[in-house]
Write an enzyme that holds these catalytic residues in place. Structure first.
Site, PDB file in Angstrom:
ATOM      1  N   ARG A 256       4.556  11.224  -1.947  1.00  0.00           N
ATOM      2  CA  ARG A 256       4.361  10.991  -0.519  1.00  0.00           C
ATOM      3  C   ARG A 256       5.691  11.075   0.230  1.00  0.00           C
ATOM      4  NH1 ARG A 256       4.301   5.413   1.968  1.00  0.00           N
ATOM      5  NH2 ARG A 256       3.696   5.790   4.108  1.00  0.00           N
TER       6      ARG A 256
ATOM      7  N   ALA B  45       3.292  -0.968   4.803  1.00  0.00           N
ATOM      8  CA  ALA B  45       2.705  -1.075   6.143  1.00  0.00           C
ATOM      9  C   ALA B  45       2.211  -2.480   6.471  1.00  0.00           C
ATOM     10  CB  ALA B  45       1.571  -0.067   6.291  1.00  0.00           C
TER      11      ALA B  45
ATOM     12  N   HIS C  77       4.174  -4.741   8.817  1.00  0.00           N
ATOM     13  CA  HIS C  77       4.071  -4.545  10.263  1.00  0.00           C
ATOM     14  C   HIS C  77       2.776  -5.079  10.854  1.00  0.00           C
ATOM     15  CE1 HIS C  77       7.383  -1.882   9.381  1.00  0.00           C
ATOM     16  NE2 HIS C  77       6.592  -1.137   8.632  1.00  0.00           N
TER      17      HIS C  77
ATOM     18  N   HIS D  68      12.575  -2.493   2.104  1.00  0.00           N
ATOM     19  CA  HIS D  68      11.975  -1.237   2.566  1.00  0.00           C
ATOM     20  C   HIS D  68      12.899  -0.120   2.112  1.00  0.00           C
ATOM     21  CE1 HIS D  68       8.886  -3.069   5.069  1.00  0.00           C
ATOM     22  NE2 HIS D  68       9.805  -3.969   5.374  1.00  0.00           N
ATOM     23  N   MET D  69      12.359   0.903   1.495  1.00  0.00           N
ATOM     24  CA  MET D  69      13.180   1.991   0.981  1.00  0.00           C
ATOM     25  C   MET D  69      13.825   2.795   2.101  1.00  0.00           C
ATOM     26  SD  MET D  69      10.770   3.092  -2.205  1.00  0.00           S
ATOM     27  CE  MET D  69      11.712   4.561  -2.497  1.00  0.00           C
ATOM     28  N   SER D  70      13.092   3.014   3.176  1.00  0.00           N
ATOM     29  CA  SER D  70      13.649   3.744   4.315  1.00  0.00           C
ATOM     30  C   SER D  70      14.231   2.738   5.313  1.00  0.00           C
ATOM     31  CB  SER D  70      12.563   4.584   4.987  1.00  0.00           C
ATOM     32  OG  SER D  70      11.593   3.748   5.602  1.00  0.00           O
TER      33      SER D  70
ATOM     34  N   PRO E 181       0.792  -1.223   0.000  1.00  0.00           N
ATOM     35  CA  PRO E 181       0.000   0.000   0.000  1.00  0.00           C
ATOM     36  C   PRO E 181       0.828   1.277   0.000  1.00  0.00           C
ATOM     37  CG  PRO E 181      -0.060  -1.023   2.158  1.00  0.00           C
ATOM     38  CD  PRO E 181       0.611  -1.993   1.237  1.00  0.00           C
ATOM     39  N   ASN E 182       0.294   2.234  -0.724  1.00  0.00           N
ATOM     40  CA  ASN E 182       0.805   3.601  -0.815  1.00  0.00           C
ATOM     41  C   ASN E 182       2.077   3.738  -1.640  1.00  0.00           C
ATOM     42  OD1 ASN E 182      -1.283   4.816   0.786  1.00  0.00           O
ATOM     43  ND2 ASN E 182      -0.329   3.833   2.548  1.00  0.00           N
TER      44      ASN E 182
ATOM     45  N   GLU F 234      12.779  -9.245   1.517  1.00  0.00           N
ATOM     46  CA  GLU F 234      11.938  -8.109   1.905  1.00  0.00           C
ATOM     47  C   GLU F 234      12.718  -6.817   1.688  1.00  0.00           C
ATOM     48  OE1 GLU F 234       9.565  -6.566   5.923  1.00  0.00           O
ATOM     49  OE2 GLU F 234      10.912  -8.279   6.054  1.00  0.00           O
TER      50      GLU F 234
ATOM     51  N   ASP G 200       1.766 -15.780   6.462  1.00  0.00           N
ATOM     52  CA  ASP G 200       1.336 -17.162   6.214  1.00  0.00           C
ATOM     53  C   ASP G 200       1.415 -17.510   4.729  1.00  0.00           C
ATOM     54  OD1 ASP G 200       0.891 -17.559   8.915  1.00  0.00           O
ATOM     55  OD2 ASP G 200      -1.293 -17.334   8.762  1.00  0.00           O
TER      56      ASP G 200
ATOM     57  N   ARG H 286      13.077   4.678  12.389  1.00  0.00           N
ATOM     58  CA  ARG H 286      11.775   5.331  12.338  1.00  0.00           C
ATOM     59  C   ARG H 286      10.962   4.993  13.582  1.00  0.00           C
ATOM     60  NH1 ARG H 286       9.075   4.933   6.726  1.00  0.00           N
ATOM     61  NH2 ARG H 286       7.836   6.555   7.721  1.00  0.00           N
TER      62      ARG H 286
ATOM     63  N   TYR I  91      11.093   8.990   1.434  1.00  0.00           N
ATOM     64  CA  TYR I  91      11.093   7.996   0.357  1.00  0.00           C
ATOM     65  C   TYR I  91      11.776   8.462  -0.927  1.00  0.00           C
ATOM     66  CZ  TYR I  91       7.745   5.841   3.482  1.00  0.00           C
ATOM     67  OH  TYR I  91       7.139   5.285   4.576  1.00  0.00           O
TER      68      TYR I  91
ATOM     69  N   ASN J  40       8.121  -5.526  -1.155  1.00  0.00           N
ATOM     70  CA  ASN J  40       8.070  -4.373  -0.279  1.00  0.00           C
ATOM     71  C   ASN J  40       6.635  -4.347   0.242  1.00  0.00           C
ATOM     72  OD1 ASN J  40       7.829  -1.903   0.976  1.00  0.00           O
ATOM     73  ND2 ASN J  40       9.043  -0.806  -0.548  1.00  0.00           N
TER      74      ASN J  40
ATOM     75  N   ARG K 237       7.451   0.402  13.459  1.00  0.00           N
ATOM     76  CA  ARG K 237       8.005  -0.038  12.174  1.00  0.00           C
ATOM     77  C   ARG K 237       9.224  -0.957  12.340  1.00  0.00           C
ATOM     78  NH1 ARG K 237       5.490   3.076   8.193  1.00  0.00           N
ATOM     79  NH2 ARG K 237       4.856   5.134   8.899  1.00  0.00           N
TER      80      ARG K 237
END
Length: 149
Positions: A20, A79, A82, A102-104, A12-13, A100, A89, A109, A25, A76, A113
């Site tokens: 954003r 959210a 988390h 994550h850009m940040s 998402p997002n 996995e 599963d 943070r 990001y 990625n 997170r």
């Protein structure tokens, strides 16, 4: 010989990249991420299927579709990493190499997170490298496919 398929999934997002929170990001868009992944895939001699959704159920379904179809997953989860035990599963059920991304740097943070459920299914986690993390993740999955091949 058929090139291995690595599915690159975005949660998402991430469709809002470039708009954003650019201070977190960066300015790159999701289209930029896809182009970077396509270039990395060409260099690695793999095929990618690049997708993004804001829906948890759709993301879970896409993971499930990977079983028997793909050789590995770069995800990625945004959210959902988390919050989603369902995503964890599904990733465990497909029995594929997962990296996995994550850009940040999620560890610099908010405290919520710092933990991701997806990490329990991932062989590795790349965070804090911006969009370059995707290229590193594709390299890692390609290496795992070759090692297991």
């Amino acid at each position: 010989m058929k090139r291995p398929l690595i599915v690159v999934l975005n949660g998402p997002n991430l469709n809002m990249l470039g708009l954003r929170q650019p201070d977190i990001y960066g300015e790159a868009t999701l289209d930029d991420v896809e182009q970077l992944c396509l270039q990395a895939a060409e260099r690695l001699d793999v095929t990618i299927d690049f997708r993004q959704t804001n829906g948890e159920g759709e993301l879970v379904s896409w993971v499930q579709e990977c079983r028997g179809r793909a050789s590995g997953i770069v995800i990625n989860p945004a959210a959902y990493g988390h919050t989603s035990i369902a995503l964890l599963d599904a990733l465990l059920a497909v029995e594929l190499p997962v990296i996995e991304v994550h850009m940040s740097n999620i560890h610099r943070r908010e405290a919520f997170r710092h933990h991701t459920y997806v990490s329990q299914a991932a062989r590795g986690v790349i965070c804090g490298l911006g969009i370059r993390g995707y290229a590193h993740a594709l390299q890692a999955v390609a290496d795992m496919i070759e090692d297991e091949g």
